[in-house]
Motif scaffolding. Structure first.
Motif, PDB file in Angstrom:
ATOM      1  N   HIS A  74      14.493   7.993  -8.614  1.00  0.00           N
ATOM      2  CA  HIS A  74      13.129   8.273  -9.084  1.00  0.00           C
ATOM      3  C   HIS A  74      12.865   9.782  -9.147  1.00  0.00           C
ATOM      4  CE1 HIS A  74      11.965   4.055  -8.730  1.00  0.00           C
ATOM      5  NE2 HIS A  74      12.581   4.040  -7.564  1.00  0.00           N
ATOM      6  N   GLU A  75      13.911  10.545  -9.350  1.00  0.00           N
ATOM      7  CA  GLU A  75      13.773  11.999  -9.310  1.00  0.00           C
ATOM      8  C   GLU A  75      12.757  12.514 -10.335  1.00  0.00           C
ATOM      9  OE1 GLU A  75      17.278  10.795  -7.211  1.00  0.00           O
ATOM     10  OE2 GLU A  75      16.616  10.349  -9.263  1.00  0.00           O
ATOM     11  N   TYR A  94       7.272  10.633   0.289  1.00  0.00           N
ATOM     12  CA  TYR A  94       6.169   9.687   0.375  1.00  0.00           C
ATOM     13  C   TYR A  94       6.123   8.741  -0.821  1.00  0.00           C
ATOM     14  CZ  TYR A  94       1.412   7.943  -0.268  1.00  0.00           C
ATOM     15  OH  TYR A  94       0.320   7.124  -0.516  1.00  0.00           O
ATOM     16  N   TRP A  95       6.433   9.249  -1.993  1.00  0.00           N
ATOM     17  CA  TRP A  95       6.200   8.488  -3.217  1.00  0.00           C
ATOM     18  C   TRP A  95       7.203   7.362  -3.439  1.00  0.00           C
ATOM     19  CZ3 TRP A  95       1.553   9.363  -4.817  1.00  0.00           C
ATOM     20  CH2 TRP A  95       0.975  10.623  -4.659  1.00  0.00           C
ATOM     21  N   TYR A  96       8.476   7.621  -3.173  1.00  0.00           N
ATOM     22  CA  TYR A  96       9.532   6.629  -3.367  1.00  0.00           C
ATOM     23  C   TYR A  96      10.522   6.729  -2.222  1.00  0.00           C
ATOM     24  CZ  TYR A  96       7.777   6.218  -8.155  1.00  0.00           C
ATOM     25  OH  TYR A  96       6.975   6.018  -9.252  1.00  0.00           O
ATOM     26  N   ALA A 105       7.055  14.792 -11.089  1.00  0.00           N
ATOM     27  CA  ALA A 105       5.756  14.809 -11.774  1.00  0.00           C
ATOM     28  C   ALA A 105       4.586  14.633 -10.810  1.00  0.00           C
ATOM     29  CB  ALA A 105       5.722  13.718 -12.834  1.00  0.00           C
ATOM     30  N   LEU A 106       4.883  14.541  -9.512  1.00  0.00           N
ATOM     31  CA  LEU A 106       3.857  14.310  -8.503  1.00  0.00           C
ATOM     32  C   LEU A 106       3.845  15.442  -7.480  1.00  0.00           C
ATOM     33  CD1 LEU A 106       4.712  10.545  -8.002  1.00  0.00           C
ATOM     34  CD2 LEU A 106       2.452  11.388  -8.735  1.00  0.00           C
ATOM     35  N   GLY A 146       0.797  -1.214   0.000  1.00  0.00           N
ATOM     36  CA  GLY A 146       0.000   0.000   0.000  1.00  0.00           C
ATOM     37  C   GLY A 146       0.832   1.268   0.000  1.00  0.00           C
ATOM     38  N   GLY A 147       2.156   1.120   0.065  1.00  0.00           N
ATOM     39  CA  GLY A 147       3.038   2.282   0.115  1.00  0.00           C
ATOM     40  C   GLY A 147       3.946   2.384  -1.084  1.00  0.00           C
ATOM     41  N   ALA A 148       5.155   2.899  -0.867  1.00  0.00           N
ATOM     42  CA  ALA A 148       6.093   3.156  -1.961  1.00  0.00           C
ATOM     43  C   ALA A 148       6.403   1.880  -2.745  1.00  0.00           C
ATOM     44  CB  ALA A 148       7.387   3.754  -1.411  1.00  0.00           C
TER      45      ALA A 148
END
Length: 212
Positions: A181-182, A174-176, A187-188, A59-61
């Protein structure tokens, strides 16, 4: 990913574990979610705006090395400002993952939901209780750490002093979780998660020093 049955709990047990994320004064009136084969559903409708659930690793990264471990049972309780965004992201990601969608498909759907405001921007004051004595957060160390989390619309922890020597604040994107993953992060919407350990579990018992 293991078979879906490996991630499911007895409904009564899951409700109890979800409630244990926060002190009873909060969780007794919270909405409780439980995981099903298709995603989270409401098991108990609360009255105070908080939403408690048991997070699974997926459910997370998507780059978390432990994301598929069925032992991960992250009891959490989001406060009202966090629910429209953070709880919604958890529910969407979980449902898509259980439906067999790829990581790329999941992220595309999340971006669309954020772009159209189906999932609104993160509100001020968003936070989460993760103080359960019975949670299993990682195969590393003592497997658990009673703490509260703060969701903040910032790209890094500089202004929080996070992760510096002597600082009680830990955190990251939070995302990664890992570098590389820069472009994806750019983009988020900017969301960082900051953790502060607590000295007690949600039931008021003291946390042993080695469990901090």
């Amino acid at each position: 990913m293991a078979p879906i049955d490996a991630y499911l709990l007895d409904r009564t047990k899951e409700i109890s574990l979800a409630r244990s994320a926060a002190p009873d004064a909060i969780s007794k009136d919270a909405t409780i979610l439980v995981l099903t084969r298709k995603g989270y559903e409401t098991a108990v409708k609360g009255t105070n705006g908080f939403v408690c659930y048991v997070g699974r690793g997926f459910g997370g990264a998507p780059d978390w090395p432990e994301r598929w471990d069925p032992k991960i049972l992250a009891a959490a309780c989001d406060n009202p400002p966090a629910v429209p965004t953070m709880t919604a992201l958890l529910k969407l990601r979980t449902a898509l993952t259980l439906a067999g969608k790829s990581d790329a498909e999941v992220m595309d759907r999340i971006k669309a939901a954020l772009r159209t405001k189906e999932i609104p921007p993160l509100a001020a004051g968003a936070m989460c209780y993760m103080m359960s004595k019975d949670a299993y957060l990682s195969a590393q160390g003592e497997h658990n750490m009673a703490h509260v989390m703060f969701y903040v619309p910032t790209k890094d922890g500089t202004t929080w002093g996070a992760n510096l020597p002597g600082s009680p604040v830990m955190g990251g994107n939070y995302w990664y979780l890992l570098p590389g993953h820069e472009a994806d992060v750019a983009a988020l919407p900017a969301i960082s998660v900051f953790l502060v350990a607590t000295s007690t579990y949600s039931d008021g018992t003291a946390v042993a020093p080695h469990a901090m």
